[in-house]
Write an enzyme that holds these catalytic residues in place. Structure first.
Site, PDB file in Angstrom:
ATOM      1  NE  ARG A  54      -2.059  -1.071   3.683  1.00  8.46           N
ATOM      2  CZ  ARG A  54      -1.691  -0.063   4.454  1.00  8.46           C
ATOM      3  NH1 ARG A  54      -2.059   1.171   4.146  1.00  8.46           N
ATOM      4  NH2 ARG A  54      -0.942  -0.255   5.529  1.00  8.46           N
ATOM      5  CE  LYS A 196      -5.643  -4.589   4.864  1.00  6.96           C
ATOM      6  NZ  LYS A 196      -6.313  -5.359   5.953  1.00  6.96           N
ATOM      7  CG  HIS A 215      -6.538  -5.474  10.698  1.00  7.26           C
ATOM      8  ND1 HIS A 215      -5.212  -5.191  10.883  1.00  7.26           N
ATOM      9  CD2 HIS A 215      -6.598  -6.202   9.563  1.00  7.26           C
ATOM     10  CE1 HIS A 215      -4.501  -5.711   9.903  1.00  7.26           C
ATOM     11  NE2 HIS A 215      -5.318  -6.343   9.097  1.00  7.26           N
ATOM     12  CB  SER A 233       1.282  -7.265   7.818  1.00  6.66           C
ATOM     13  OG  SER A 233       1.778  -8.057   6.781  1.00  6.66           O
ATOM     14  CE  LYS A 237      -5.096 -10.063  10.481  1.00  3.66           C
ATOM     15  NZ  LYS A 237      -3.825  -9.531   9.944  1.00  3.66           N
ATOM     16  CB  THR A 238      -3.625 -15.565   7.127  1.00  9.77           C
ATOM     17  OG1 THR A 238      -4.085 -14.239   6.838  1.00  9.77           O
ATOM     18  CG2 THR A 238      -4.136 -16.507   6.058  1.00  9.77           C
ATOM     19  CG  ASP A 252      -7.104  -8.905   6.804  1.00  8.72           C
ATOM     20  OD1 ASP A 252      -6.269  -8.904   7.727  1.00  8.72           O
ATOM     21  OD2 ASP A 252      -7.175  -7.998   5.968  1.00  8.72           O
ATOM     22  NE  ARG A 316       0.014  -9.435   1.648  1.00  6.71           N
ATOM     23  CZ  ARG A 316      -0.518  -9.337   2.859  1.00  6.71           C
ATOM     24  NH1 ARG A 316      -1.491 -10.140   3.233  1.00  6.71           N
ATOM     25  NH2 ARG A 316      -0.055  -8.445   3.706  1.00  6.71           N
TER      26      ARG A 316
END
Length: 525
Positions: A54, A196, A215, A233, A237-238, A252, A316
């Protein structure tokens, strides 16, 4: 979607509109138009150009009533005038004229009461594919009566040559006009800006309706017990929410309303640098036809090299959530029983798992701590503490205390347990110690989810006053208290004090926020 509709808006001489094309059509266009290559795994791989992440300094909100009184203006939520927005919007419409366009309709939010209808307009097939993967795909019946609540126009190759005159950061722009329910993106190909961008809008709309936007990832067990995983990040989490013994609600972005938890999205966006088939089988097996890889290195014959970070560390994959075998089909669940804050502590001083009081939960939520390590960004040669309020400050249009207040109310109302889990380093800082093993972290998570952690005896970590279990099934007891893992105990003590000072300094930003003085729940020197 009719060409006339867009021409009324100001996009002229449109050659052809591909409105909600199926996956096969998108695949054909991506290959025929040389937007991507087919890999041995079946997924298409694309490059996002010079932007592989980003561009937060190029994000703006139009400053106008009534939204201007709600937005927390500053470095993250930068103001822009309506006049500059209108000028750039005209440029976007002119840019999208005389082209084939893809129009994708989708929902953000699985909750019937909270969902928003989203439309994305782009010239690029793979970006349409990304939208189809990442958001909730309407039924044919829903598409027949689809009316967007918010429209996002993507002009990836359009740069703003007048940015200096406009007083902007660069020739890239991501601008939200809340009152007109429109956003425009120019100068960047990165798909995450779309994802996002919509998340930022959900973070504006929902709290004003008394609903918490988060988030985090979420999964659900056989007893309908929901767990939330917050983290920045690279904290896991994933990976940790993709549990073979539980169904995935989402990886997410979620909302929490009076009925429970719901996913904002219909897909997952996982980091794949160093992806290992054995350690993360759910994610690896999700990379097949209709998945979309970004910025990975592809060898001869279409072989994917997950180890090669020469394009970016931020490689990604996006895929529809049904590529995960065990997922919750309605993408919703009841109120959570457990909340887990994930931090990758590169200083190597936080315990692998700690149980938090309600006050500590508020403190660590508002702190949103993790650490960057050497090599992730230019100039970083040793661990750097990163604090991102609510574990996602870059996407919060409102003040962090708005989200924290809602979280605190829900923790109290639904009697939720909260834990801090360190997925970072043990035995020393980055470069000396080693990364916490995934099996050890999973064992800590399992103890939280099955409740066995509550049967343990606890000791207190000095300075931070965190409650650490003395024993957990499947975990070497030595690592539960991080000081035990360091050869040089005095070096550990110094490092612990150093990190405490960083926490204390960061939390000074909340001084003067009345009911949000949770500084006593943090480290004390």
């Amino acid at each position: 979607m009719q060409i006339n509709d867009l021409e009324k808006l100001g996009i002229k001489n449109i050659k052809r509109i591909y409105h909600n094309p199926d996956y096969e059509t998108l695949f054909e266009h991506e290959i025929q138009q040389n937007e991507g290559v087919e890999t041995q795994l079946g997924a298409v791989a694309v490059d996002t150009g010079i932007f592989t992440g980003r561009s937060p300094k190029d994000k703006y909100f139009v400053k106008q009533p009534p939204s201007e009184k709600y937005i927390a203006w500053g470095e993250i939520n930068q103001p822009i005038s309506k006049e500059i927005f209108d000028e750039l919007f005209d440029n976007v419409k002119e840019y999208l004229s005389n082209k084939d366009l893809y129009i994708m309709d989708a929902y953000a939010g699985a909750s019937e009461e909270s969902k928003k209808a989203i439309r994305v307009v782009t010239e690029i097939a793979w970006q349409a594919h990304f939208v189809k993967n990442m958001f909730i795909r309407p039924t044919q019946e829903e598409l027949a009566n689809f009316h967007p609540d918010f429209t996002l126009y993507v002009a990836a190759n359009l740069k703003n040559d007048r940015y200096k005159e406009h007083g902007l950061n660069s020739d890239v722009f991501i601008i939200f006009n809340i009152e007109e329910n429109v956003a425009i993106i120019g100068g960047t190909w990165y798909g995450g800006e779309i994802k996002k961008g919509i998340f930022s809008m959900m973070n504006y709309w929902l709290p004003l309706e008394g609903k918490l936007s988060m988030h985090c990832s979420a999964n659900i067990g056989e007893k309908d017990d929901v767990a939330l995983f917050f983290g920045l990040s690279g904290t896991g989490k994933t990976t940790l929410s993709a549990d073979p013994n539980r169904r995935l609600i989402g990886d997410d972005e979620h909302g929490w309303d009076d009925k429970g938890v719901f996913n904002f999205e219909g897909g997952c966006y996982a980091k794949v640098i160093g992806l290992d088939r054995e350690k993360e089988p759910d994610i690896y097996n999700a990379i097949k036809r209709n998945a979309l890889l970004e910025n990975v290195v592809i060898k001869e014959g279409g072989e994917v090299d997950f180890e090669d970070a020469s394009k970016t560390e931020n490689t990604r994959v996006s895929y529809p959530i049904y590529h995960i075998c065990k997922h919750k089909e309605d993408l919703q669940g009841p109120h959570p029983q457990n909340i887990i804050f994930l931090s990758a502590d590169a200083f190597g001083v936080l315990p692998p798992v700690s149980k938090l009081t309600k006050e500590q939960a508020m403190y660590y939520f508002l702190s949103g701590y993790t650490a960057k390590v050497a090599g992730t960004e230019r100039g970083i040669t040793e661990p750097v503490a990163t604090f991102s309020a609510c574990f996602g400050e870059a996407f919060l249009p409102l003040h962090p205390t708005v989200y924290a207040k809602l979280l605190g109310e829900k923790i109290d109302k639904h009697n939720v347990n909260v834990y801090l889990v360190n997925t970072g380093w043990t035995g020393g800082p980055y470069g000396v110690g080693k990364r916490m093993s995934l099996p050890a972290t999973r064992a800590c998570i399992n103890a939280i989810l099955d409740g066995s952690i509550n049967e343990a005896k606890f000791e207190t970590l000095p300075i931070f006053n965190l409650s650490i279990p003395k024993a957990i099934k499947g975990v070497d007891s030595v690592i539960l208290n991080p000081r035990n893992t360091w050869e040089d105990k005095e070096a550990y003590d110094r490092q612990l004090e150093h990190l405490a000072k960083l926490f204390i300094q960061n939390f000074k930003r909340y001084e003067g926020y009345g009911n949000f003085d949770y500084s006593k729940a943090g480290p004390q020197l």
